[in-house]
Design a protein around this motif. Structure first.
Motif, mmCIF file in Angstrom:
data_model
loop_
_atom_site.group_PDB
_atom_site.id
_atom_site.type_symbol
_atom_site.label_atom_id
_atom_site.label_comp_id
_atom_site.label_asym_id
_atom_site.label_seq_id
_atom_site.Cartn_x
_atom_site.Cartn_y
_atom_site.Cartn_z
ATOM 1 N N ASP A 3 0.853 -6.923 1.768
ATOM 2 C CA ASP A 3 -0.509 -7.011 2.287
ATOM 3 C C ASP A 3 -0.622 -6.342 3.653
ATOM 4 O O ASP A 3 0.148 -6.620 4.567
ATOM 5 C CB ASP A 3 -0.940 -8.478 2.393
ATOM 6 N N ALA A 37 -4.807 -0.944 3.042
ATOM 7 C CA ALA A 37 -5.111 -1.111 1.616
ATOM 8 C C ALA A 37 -4.360 -0.077 0.777
ATOM 9 O O ALA A 37 -3.996 0.997 1.259
ATOM 10 C CB ALA A 37 -6.614 -0.988 1.384
ATOM 11 N N VAL A 40 -6.734 -5.192 -5.667
ATOM 12 C CA VAL A 40 -6.691 -3.787 -6.067
ATOM 13 C C VAL A 40 -7.182 -3.713 -7.505
ATOM 14 O O VAL A 40 -6.610 -4.339 -8.394
ATOM 15 C CB VAL A 40 -5.254 -3.209 -5.947
#
Length: 167
Positions: free
Chosen positions: A30, A38, A62
């Motif tokens: 993360d 991301a 995702v």
């Protein structure tokens, strides 16, 4: 002491354990993707990487998930790694922003092949063995090279002989 085959030094993983360990992998990943933390997409190495990739994708929110099918095992013996199905070429590029997930890195042959195709991808496995550890960027648990991991999708409930003796 009796001689044991390599697969008899078993590490049995339950569905609960693979779920917990896959969530731990997601937490470790993360915020480490290249796009403000991301990941652009997750690619599961089939078949073993599908369950962990689904859990990681859910935990990290995702939505783009694809697969790469690599065959390197024939039952419990490992052979040459071969790509049977590739993910979307446009999405993959050189692998930038892509998180490649598998259940286990053993000898590293599978990840080496996929890394050659997508050198900038991030490679993550739930479990790792020493010979393949250099091929993976992130993992949760390391086991010895001579340990055979029994995943829940390969198991059925049955009696098992004690590890040492039968008395």
């Amino acid at each position: 002491m009796s001689e044991r085959l390599p697969h008899e030094k078993g590490f049995h993983i339950s569905w609960d354990q693979i779920h917990r360990d896959s969530r731990a992998l997601a937490w470790r990943l993360d915020g480490h993707g290249p796009d403000d933390g991301a990941w652009k997409a997750i690619v599961a190495i089939t078949r073993g990487g599908m369950a962990p990739a689904m859990i990681v994708a859910r935990e990290l929110d995702v939505r783009t998930v694809d697969t790469i099918s690599v065959k390197s095992y024939h039952h419990q013996s490992q052979g040459e790694a071969v790509v049977l199905k590739s993910p979307d070429k446009e999405m993959m590029g050189d692998g930038t922003g892509i998180l490649v997930v598998d259940d286990l890195v053993d000898s590293g042959k599978t990840l080496e092949l996929v890394r050659q195709l997508y050198p900038k991808a991030h490679f993550a496995t739930v479990y790792a063995k020493p010979k393949g550890r250099a091929m993976v960027d992130t993992f949760i648990t390391e086991v010895s090279q001579d340990t055979w991991i029994f995943f829940p999708w390969d198991m059925a409930l049955q009696y098992v002989e004690p590890y040492r003796g039968t008395d």
